[in-house]
Design a protein around this motif. Sequence first.
Motif, PDB file in Angstrom:
ATOM      1  N   THR A  52       0.830  -1.208   0.000  1.00  9.77           N
ATOM      2  CA  THR A  52       0.000   0.000   0.000  1.00  9.77           C
ATOM      3  C   THR A  52       0.863   1.256   0.000  1.00  9.77           C
ATOM      4  O   THR A  52       0.583   2.228  -0.716  1.00  9.77           O
ATOM      5  N   HIS A  53       1.918   1.260   0.803  1.00 12.55           N
ATOM      6  CA  HIS A  53       2.823   2.413   0.855  1.00 12.55           C
ATOM      7  C   HIS A  53       3.457   2.662  -0.513  1.00 12.55           C
ATOM      8  O   HIS A  53       3.473   3.805  -1.004  1.00 12.55           O
ATOM      9  N   ARG A  91       2.406   1.774  -3.407  1.00 10.20           N
ATOM     10  CA  ARG A  91       1.379   2.224  -4.359  1.00 10.20           C
ATOM     11  C   ARG A  91       1.067   3.712  -4.169  1.00 10.20           C
ATOM     12  O   ARG A  91       0.984   4.471  -5.142  1.00 10.20           O
ATOM     13  N   ASP A  92       0.923   4.128  -2.917  1.00 11.40           N
ATOM     14  CA  ASP A  92       0.624   5.537  -2.655  1.00 11.40           C
ATOM     15  C   ASP A  92       1.781   6.440  -3.070  1.00 11.40           C
ATOM     16  O   ASP A  92       1.571   7.507  -3.677  1.00 11.40           O
ATOM     17  N   GLN A 121       1.907   6.675  -6.908  1.00 14.63           N
ATOM     18  CA  GLN A 121       0.879   7.582  -7.428  1.00 14.63           C
ATOM     19  C   GLN A 121       1.256   9.037  -7.164  1.00 14.63           C
ATOM     20  O   GLN A 121       1.157   9.890  -8.061  1.00 14.63           O
ATOM     21  N   GLY A 122       1.702   9.316  -5.951  1.00 19.28           N
ATOM     22  CA  GLY A 122       2.063  10.692  -5.608  1.00 19.28           C
ATOM     23  C   GLY A 122       3.211  11.213  -6.439  1.00 19.28           C
ATOM     24  O   GLY A 122       3.200  12.370  -6.890  1.00 19.28           O
ATOM     25  N   ASN A 146       3.705   6.845   6.203  1.00 20.80           N
ATOM     26  CA  ASN A 146       2.734   6.317   5.251  1.00 20.80           C
ATOM     27  C   ASN A 146       1.752   7.426   4.897  1.00 20.80           C
ATOM     28  O   ASN A 146       1.480   8.327   5.698  1.00 20.80           O
ATOM     29  N   ALA A 147       1.216   7.341   3.709  1.00 17.85           N
ATOM     30  CA  ALA A 147       0.223   8.327   3.280  1.00 17.85           C
ATOM     31  C   ALA A 147      -1.170   7.888   3.717  1.00 17.85           C
ATOM     32  O   ALA A 147      -1.492   6.696   3.701  1.00 17.85           O
ATOM     33  N   PRO A 169      -4.903   7.286   3.025  1.00 17.05           N
ATOM     34  CA  PRO A 169      -5.596   6.982   1.776  1.00 17.05           C
ATOM     35  C   PRO A 169      -6.660   8.032   1.461  1.00 17.05           C
ATOM     36  O   PRO A 169      -7.132   8.755   2.337  1.00 17.05           O
ATOM     37  N   ILE A 226      -1.273   1.400   7.975  1.00 18.40           N
ATOM     38  CA  ILE A 226      -2.133   2.079   7.015  1.00 18.40           C
ATOM     39  C   ILE A 226      -3.596   1.838   7.336  1.00 18.40           C
ATOM     40  O   ILE A 226      -4.439   2.716   7.113  1.00 18.40           O
ATOM     41  N   GLU A 254      -6.513   4.597   7.392  1.00 22.24           N
ATOM     42  CA  GLU A 254      -7.760   4.424   6.652  1.00 22.24           C
ATOM     43  C   GLU A 254      -8.965   4.645   7.568  1.00 22.24           C
ATOM     44  O   GLU A 254      -9.944   5.303   7.186  1.00 22.24           O
ATOM     45  N   ILE A 267      -0.858  12.209   0.431  1.00 19.68           N
ATOM     46  CA  ILE A 267      -0.043  11.520  -0.570  1.00 19.68           C
ATOM     47  C   ILE A 267       0.925  12.496  -1.229  1.00 19.68           C
ATOM     48  O   ILE A 267       2.095  12.163  -1.473  1.00 19.68           O
TER      49      ILE A 267
END
Length: 388
Positions: free
Chosen positions: A35-36, A38-39, A42-43, A191-192, A194, A303, A307, A371
Amino acid sequence: MAGRMNKTNGAQQRPIRVTMLGLRALFGAQGGIETHARDVSQGLLEAFPDGVQLEVIERQPYVDPNRQVPEWATKLALKAIWSPRSTGAEAIVHTLLGVLRAGLTRPDILHIHGIGPALLTPLARLLGLRVVVTHHGQDYAREKWGAFARMMLKTGERFAARFANERIVIAPGLDAQLLAMYGSQFHYVPNAAPAFTRGSQTHMLRALNIEAGAYVLHVGRIVPEKRQLDLIQALAQLPDARWKLVLAGGNDHPNAYEQLVRSAARADKRVVMAGVLPPADINQLLSHTGLFVLPSTHEGLPISLLEAMAVGAPVLVSHLPSLDALGLPAECYADAENVAQWANAMRERMAVATNPPQAVDWSPWMAAFSIDSVARQTFAIYERALAH
């Protein structure tokens, strides 16, 4: 940003080429590292569309050939490499193959996720690569590992400290702890949070036969340090038959602890094993829960907690250094492994719960976890790694 600029003549330089390594799969695999990554991916692609070229090396057994990826992910390269599917060997074998491949493709930055994969940091440096390591938590503290695995994970942590060009930690306070241990600087980049918003749909509640505001929710792998058995035992001390315990998650590799959890769940009809769920279903369960719980004995910056806070769920978590550092209200904490204390805390939350559940305003805590902020901090660390 249009790309890096030459500091001497202002000429535009090509984007930073980054290869990420150490995760299972960017899409479709459960886990905090996934998840980290992926975030952050994307960022980076959204904040620096012309400033970074991103490749992610995945483990072949976890890649669904029919998966659908979001629009932003079409801008990155996903490369699946074979790995064995065994708890002890898959990460190190896959990382070895990934490092050797990076030695041929020559990215500007090899970004290794996790202290297990960081065992290969010295080899990457010998191959002339610039390496950034993200330390996702002191995995050697996890109950599932034996003595040899813990020794290797500690060695990976030490290799990251000694050989990486730059180092990142995602847990608050861990940067200072590792500086004291190894004398090397680790940058805290969390971590970002979500992009979850509080939802109104309830089809998952009907499917699981649960009532809004009348269930306790845990999201995570079924492994010993997550302490799902403690939750089941705490629930047994609570007389309200209306409340249920929902355990969302599974495990990539079958283990004895998971069998114990499933056996205990079968013995109490109030326990619902929801399995591994897609993000949209997790969002729905978080939006309607009466209480999100995290009784772990080991966590970095989970995360699943971010969330839960993103949708305004009430939370109850273990007293752990990384979670205490968040500074949540006192009633949001209980001592890990103290089943009686967890039962009392859950009872108190149940007494004031409403249907529909009232959202908690966590915005003062969430501002640091965007993010965009996490991506920009990560990009700055890439530039630091290239500068020396």
